[in-house]
Scaffold this motif. Structure first.
Motif, PDB file in Angstrom:
ATOM      1  N   UNK A 181      -1.900  90.710 -54.874  1.00 12.04           N
ATOM      2  CA  UNK A 181      -3.259  90.513 -54.366  1.00 12.04           C
ATOM      3  C   UNK A 181      -3.769  89.106 -54.631  1.00 12.04           C
ATOM      4  N   UNK A 182      -3.403  88.574 -55.789  1.00 10.37           N
ATOM      5  CA  UNK A 182      -3.944  87.280 -56.168  1.00 10.37           C
ATOM      6  C   UNK A 182      -3.527  86.212 -55.148  1.00 10.37           C
ATOM      7  N   UNK A 185      -4.882  86.957 -51.511  1.00 14.34           N
ATOM      8  CA  UNK A 185      -6.294  86.635 -51.330  1.00 14.34           C
ATOM      9  C   UNK A 185      -6.467  85.134 -51.156  1.00 14.34           C
ATOM     10  N   UNK A 186      -5.746  84.379 -51.976  1.00 16.09           N
ATOM     11  CA  UNK A 186      -5.878  82.929 -51.883  1.00 16.09           C
ATOM     12  C   UNK A 186      -5.439  82.443 -50.504  1.00 16.09           C
ATOM     13  N   UNK A 188      -5.540  84.201 -47.809  1.00 17.55           N
ATOM     14  CA  UNK A 188      -6.486  84.688 -46.805  1.00 17.55           C
ATOM     15  C   UNK A 188      -7.710  83.780 -46.698  1.00 17.55           C
ATOM     16  N   UNK A 189      -8.066  83.134 -47.813  1.00 14.53           N
ATOM     17  CA  UNK A 189      -9.213  82.235 -47.782  1.00 14.53           C
ATOM     18  C   UNK A 189      -8.994  81.167 -46.726  1.00 14.53           C
ATOM     19  N   UNK A 190      -7.753  80.699 -46.643  1.00  8.27           N
ATOM     20  CA  UNK A 190      -7.442  79.625 -45.696  1.00  8.27           C
ATOM     21  C   UNK A 190      -7.532  80.090 -44.256  1.00  8.27           C
ATOM     22  N   UNK A 193     -10.486  84.797 -44.310  1.00 11.86           N
ATOM     23  CA  UNK A 193     -10.543  86.195 -44.720  1.00 11.86           C
ATOM     24  C   UNK A 193      -9.603  87.093 -43.949  1.00 11.86           C
ATOM     25  N   UNK A 194      -8.820  86.500 -43.052  1.00 10.35           N
ATOM     26  CA  UNK A 194      -7.872  87.312 -42.295  1.00 10.35           C
ATOM     27  C   UNK A 194      -6.582  87.441 -43.104  1.00 10.35           C
ATOM     28  N   UNK A 195      -6.071  88.657 -43.233  1.00 11.72           N
ATOM     29  CA  UNK A 195      -4.833  88.841 -43.991  1.00 11.72           C
ATOM     30  C   UNK A 195      -3.648  88.563 -43.074  1.00 11.72           C
TER      31      UNK A 195
ATOM     32  N   UNK B  82     -10.530  90.500 -56.005  1.00 14.57           N
ATOM     33  CA  UNK B  82     -10.035  90.133 -54.678  1.00 14.57           C
ATOM     34  C   UNK B  82     -10.718  90.860 -53.529  1.00 14.57           C
ATOM     35  N   UNK B  85     -13.881  89.194 -52.884  1.00 16.37           N
ATOM     36  CA  UNK B  85     -13.678  87.851 -52.344  1.00 16.37           C
ATOM     37  C   UNK B  85     -13.392  87.902 -50.847  1.00 16.37           C
ATOM     38  N   UNK B  86     -12.495  88.823 -50.469  1.00 19.88           N
ATOM     39  CA  UNK B  86     -12.115  88.922 -49.058  1.00 19.88           C
ATOM     40  C   UNK B  86     -13.308  89.321 -48.194  1.00 19.88           C
ATOM     41  N   UNK B  89     -15.643  86.406 -47.688  1.00 17.93           N
ATOM     42  CA  UNK B  89     -15.177  85.423 -46.699  1.00 17.93           C
ATOM     43  C   UNK B  89     -15.409  85.934 -45.285  1.00 17.93           C
ATOM     44  N   UNK B  90     -15.160  87.232 -45.095  1.00 16.95           N
ATOM     45  CA  UNK B  90     -15.388  87.809 -43.771  1.00 16.95           C
ATOM     46  C   UNK B  90     -16.851  87.667 -43.379  1.00 16.95           C
ATOM     47  N   UNK B  98     -14.540  75.674 -45.122  1.00 14.59           N
ATOM     48  CA  UNK B  98     -13.533  76.322 -45.937  1.00 14.59           C
ATOM     49  C   UNK B  98     -13.628  75.937 -47.410  1.00 14.59           C
ATOM     50  N   UNK B 102     -14.364  78.408 -50.522  1.00 14.49           N
ATOM     51  CA  UNK B 102     -13.419  78.563 -51.620  1.00 14.49           C
ATOM     52  C   UNK B 102     -14.126  78.376 -52.962  1.00 14.49           C
ATOM     53  N   UNK B 105     -16.257  81.571 -53.712  1.00 10.21           N
ATOM     54  CA  UNK B 105     -15.615  82.825 -54.154  1.00 10.21           C
ATOM     55  C   UNK B 105     -14.876  82.665 -55.477  1.00 10.21           C
ATOM     56  N   UNK B 106     -14.580  81.440 -55.878  1.00  7.48           N
ATOM     57  CA  UNK B 106     -13.986  81.272 -57.213  1.00  7.48           C
ATOM     58  C   UNK B 106     -15.066  80.862 -58.205  1.00  7.48           C
TER      59      UNK B 106
END
Lengths: 387, 293
Positions: A181-182, A185-186, A188-190, A193-195, B82, B85-86, B89-90, B98, B102, B105-106
């Motif tokens: 997940x870690x 998630x990182x 997905x940020x790029x 938020x899309x996986x 997580x 966080x997700x 972002x959505x 971006x 970032x 969320x951190x």
């Protein structure tokens, strides 16, 4: 007792730290600083508090406690009031020191006779209370053949000397396995938020710790030298604990850590007093099970006993201790140097009693057999053997 | 604030912990020079209990971290939340910057605080007691991580920076010595070895902890345990076992011990089949000795 007033204390304390260092304790400047700091908070006129303060700073394992107490008594001992000028103050405690250092300390501490026994003056058998039949002979390793040691070393470099591996509970990045997940998630940020990618991780695989128990009794005399070369070569890897036994058990792990083979073997022959004595495997295993098993058999260790099974002790004890050892080890392997010789049948009393309790019974009479052992270890399943 | 060793000792006793002066000295010094205290000893001699009682003595919160094989940062110190966080972002949508997202969320808001971070980043009036229990069960990687925490009382989180303790916790680390802990870690600590107590001290411990055991029973149970400790057993009974045994016997209404009672309750003290078998053959001698204790 000499007044421990502040201005004179620091140099005295530094001297004490040096003595502890020579006795093998970790007494560097950091600890000295801690000690001076700690002493600010206690009444140093109270001997017990003074001692305990230094003890909790300088000692870091149980084995060091007697060394510390001996050093403390020697260094901070009050001069005996009954002693007249020019006489020797009595210092009853002994401390194992390097002979050269011991002499230097004697000068500093002003005691002309030897209160610090030197390392190479072995105590006579009578004082340590073990059997009279035990032959207290220090084997001479001087005639070590250079080819022999080179041969073993080459072998270990080539063979699949990977020990059986085990899966740990620690996870590392991998191509498949559980979702990480870690990292996901990182990632997905790029992508807002899309996986886009699922990243994975898997349990990491590590080598199992290895414990060697080598028989160095009389009947094993022909093989002990090679076995020690072997043990030295294996010990270069971390996670190996080595013990030798004949009538008693001695841990030689730290001695074998010396890089040079000759110096390592020299240290072993000085420390182990019962080379080529009788064998009491049961007693030796009993001591191992009681004193060491819990400390060295963690993390699924593989135990290798190297012995010919000639046993003069109690066979019942041997059986129960082997069974216990097998239950606490991942795998118990018995190496027998006689197994390779022509027409050998494991009929000695000890050997036939031991056989049902070991997982593997292999030869160890020459380099080829050791090579075979290496392969065997590498092939060991990562799970526990079915019994 | 505690000012003398005597004070530590008497306050431990007030909280029904009977410790010797050496232990009180180590605790006192650890408090004074703000170093972690590393306590080693056989299982059941009261290592964990010492930390718990110290929390009571200091009036501090006890933060406990039980170690196990494979314990890592995510379980011991912190983890990012997580799913939150997700979702966040959505919510920001695709147009969001971006870098700003970032950073957002951190931040501390998305951090899940585990015991170590909790202890370092505390807002307590009295600094908490941090108990790192049975460190010998963890692995080397975890020890390495603890080095920074123990020497500087700080935790580095790559995304957030370094979090330093304003009021360092009182750290107690315990080990049963199932393996040797690395020297580098011990060097950052004061060290104390807890031995099995002598007979009189053990009686005092039973009396303090098991008030329902009458005076004679406390003495005899301690005597039994001391008899067992002189035997050649795999696992010698600790003080915890003495207390269990005293409670078991008291629950049976015993005022003293006899062979039948010992036979029936021996399992409170010994946990290995071989040990039980061996001790069973010695029950008459044990009872005689216990009565004379």
């Amino acid at each position: 007792m000499e007044p421990r007033t502040a201005p004179t204390l620091l140099p005295r304390l530094a001297g004490f730290a040096r003595l502890l260092h020579d006795a093998g304790l970790d007494a560097g400047p950091g600890r000295l600083k801690d000690a001076t700091q700690a002493l600010n908070h206690v009444d140093i006129a109270l001997e017990d508090d003074f001692r305990e303060t230094l003890r909790c700073v300088f000692v870091s394992r149980r084995e060091e406690l007697p060394l510390f107490d001996a050093a403390f008594d020697i260094y901070w001992a009050p001069p005996d009031p009954r002693v007249m000028a020019g006489q020797v103050p009595m210092r009853g405690r002994s401390l194992p020191l390097d002979p050269e250092r011991a002499k230097a300390w004697l000068k500093v501490l002003g005691s002309p006779q030897s209160p610090l026994p030197r390392e190479n003056e072995e105590t006579p058998a009578s004082s340590s209370g073990y059997s009279a039949q035990e032959l207290l002979r220090v084997k001479n390793f001087d005639q070590m053949s250079w080819e022999e040691s080179e041969q073993v070393r080459r072998l270990l470099a080539q063979s699949p000397w990977r020990l059986a591996e085990r899966r740990t509970r620690r996870l590392a990045a991998a191509r498949s396995g559980r979702v990480d997940l870690r990292r996901t998630a990182r990632q997905a940020v790029r992508s807002s938020g899309e996986l886009v990618w699922l990243l994975h991780r898997q349990p990491r695989v590590r080598r199992r710790p290895l414990v060697l128990l080598c028989d160095v009794s009389g009947s094993m005399e022909r093989y002990s030298r090679q076995l020690l070369i072997f043990a030295h070569a294996v010990a270069r890897r971390e996670d190996v604990e080595t013990f030798v036994f004949s009538t008693r058990l001695t841990r030689i792990t730290r001695l074998l850590r010396r890089r040079e083979l000759d110096r390592a073997l020299d240290a072993v022959s000085k420390q182990v007093h019962d080379f080529s004595g009788g064998t009491r495997i049961g007693e030796a295993l009993h001591e191992f099970n009681r004193k060491w098993a819990r400390r060295v058999l963690g993390h699924g260790a593989v135990v290798i006993v190297v012995s010919d099974g000639w046993d003069r002790g109690d066979v019942g004890l041997l059986e129960s201790e082997l069974e216990r050892l097998r239950r606490s080890a991942h795998r118990l392997i018995w190496l027998n140097p006689l197994l390779g010789s022509e027409g050998y049948e494991p009929v000695t009393r000890g050997m036939s009693a031991a056989l049902p309790h070991v997982d593997d019974f292999l030869a160890a009479h020459n380099v080829v057999a050791l090579d075979e052992l290496g392969r065997h270890l590498a092939a060991l399943d990562s799970r526990r053997s079915r019994r | 604030m505690i000012e003398t060793i005597d004070e530590v000792q008497s306050k431990l006793a007030d909280n029904r912990y009977i410790g010797d002066r050496a232990l009180a000295t180590s605790i006192f010094l650890a408090l004074k020079i703000q170093k972690p205290l590393f306590i080693e000893g056989e299982a059941g001699v009261g290592k964990t209990e010492a930390a718990k009682v110290m929390a009571d003595v200091l009036g501090a919160r006890l933060i406990r971290l039980q170690c196990y094989e494979g314990i890592d940062l995510a379980h011991a110190a912190y983890e990012w939340n997580y799913p939150r966080q997700l979702l966040h972002i959505r919510l920001l949508g695709e147009s969001a910057d971006r870098r700003a997202a970032e950073r957002e969320i951190f931040s501390a808001e998305f951090l899940l605080r585990r015991p170590l971070l909790d202890a370092i980043d505390n807002r307590d009036l009295v600094p908490p007691v941090l108990l790192i229990d049975e460190i010998d069960r963890s692995d080397e990687e975890f020890e390495a991580f603890l080095l920074e925490l123990l020497s500087d009382f700080q935790i580095s989180i790559p995304e957030l920076g370094t979090i330093r303790a304003e009021r360092p916790p009182f750290v107690v680390i315990t080990s049963n010595r199932t393996r040797e802990v690395h020297d580098a870690l011990k060097r950052r600590c004061l060290y104390h070895w807890i031995d099995y107590p002598d007979l009189e001290k053990e009686i005092a411990i039973v009396e303090a902890r098991v008030p329902e055991a009458t005076d004679g029973l406390a003495r005899q149970v301690a005597g039994l345990v001391h008899g067992l400790r002189d035997m050649d057993l795999y696992k010698l009974p600790g003080v915890a076992e003495t207390l269990d045994w005293a409670r078991s016997l008291a629950a049976l209404g015993a005022k003293g011990v006899d062979e039948a009672l010992v036979e029936a309750t021996l399992g409170a003290a010994l946990k290995y089949q071989e040990d039980l078998e061996r001790a069973r053959t010695q029950i008459p001698e044990l009872v005689v000795r216990a009565r004379g204790a």
